[in-house]
Enzyme design. Structure first.
Site, mmCIF file in Angstrom:
data_model
loop_
_atom_site.group_PDB
_atom_site.id
_atom_site.type_symbol
_atom_site.label_atom_id
_atom_site.label_comp_id
_atom_site.label_asym_id
_atom_site.label_seq_id
_atom_site.Cartn_x
_atom_site.Cartn_y
_atom_site.Cartn_z
ATOM 1 N N CYS A 1 -2.605 -0.213 7.377
ATOM 2 C CA CYS A 1 -1.850 1.041 7.304
ATOM 3 C C CYS A 1 -2.038 1.881 8.562
ATOM 4 C CB CYS A 1 -2.249 1.806 6.048
ATOM 5 S SG CYS A 1 -1.737 0.934 4.538
ATOM 6 N N HIS B 1 0.857 -1.186 0.000
ATOM 7 C CA HIS B 1 0.000 0.000 0.000
ATOM 8 C C HIS B 1 0.895 1.238 0.000
ATOM 9 C CE1 HIS B 1 -3.942 -1.835 1.736
ATOM 10 N NE2 HIS B 1 -3.360 -2.654 0.880
ATOM 11 N N CYS C 1 -6.372 1.941 5.566
ATOM 12 C CA CYS C 1 -7.013 0.683 5.936
ATOM 13 C C CYS C 1 -6.491 0.267 7.321
ATOM 14 C CB CYS C 1 -6.688 -0.378 4.888
ATOM 15 S SG CYS C 1 -4.959 -0.948 4.953
ATOM 16 N N GLU D 1 0.932 3.893 1.904
ATOM 17 C CA GLU D 1 1.424 4.297 3.227
ATOM 18 C C GLU D 1 2.581 3.415 3.683
ATOM 19 O OE1 GLU D 1 -3.178 4.643 3.523
ATOM 20 O OE2 GLU D 1 -1.705 3.480 2.393
#
Length: 147
Positions: free
Chosen positions: A84, A51, A81, A53
């Site tokens: 993260c 992801h 999410c 992040e």
């Protein structure tokens, strides 16, 4: 807060979109300077952990040589999410600036707010930073998938 940093995150979200990834971008700022950035790469690398992040946090830790990012701010185009949000807690990010909310997977207020729990760290959170632009890129991406 600085919209310039969210614009930089949007640049990386657009790069994700061009690569067929969900368009999310993230930028980490320390003392007013961008020290790292990330974008989604799950499809390209076939790795659920990639992801925006996570990529930005990983790069920031490597750049400063320390896992604690307590002097850093994170700008991200989409609400994090659960994975993260956990990485943000564990890396001690000071401030989190969120563009668009994520009503399906958001863990900073939409589905759940992990920062409401008594973990060892809680960042200050600011919502709606360039929200229209951040939301538009996501809507256009998914509209394009559906035809």
């Amino acid at each position: 807060m600085n919209n310039h940093f969210m614009q930089f995150a949007l640049k990386h979200a657009k790069a994700s979109s061009r690569e067929g990834e969900v368009p999310v971008g993230a930028v980490i700022v320390r003392r007013g300077e961008v020290i790292s950035f990330g974008r989604n790469r799950r499809e390209k690398k076939q790795n659920a952990l990639l992801h925006a992040e996570i990529e930005a946090i990983d790069k920031a830790c490597k750049k400063i040589g320390y896992w604690r990012l307590d002097e850093c701010d994170l700008y991200v185009t989409l609400e994090p999410c659960p994975m993260c949000a956990g990485a943000i807690i564990n890396s001690r990010i000071k401030n989190l600036y969120i563009g668009a909310t994520d009503p399906k997977n958001g863990a900073v207020g939409s589905v759940i707010n992990l920062f409401d729990y008594p973990f060892t760290h809680k960042p200050d959170v600011y919502y709606g930073i360039m929200e229209e632009e951040c939301g538009k890129i996501l809507k256009n991406f998914f509209k394009g998938l559906r035809g």
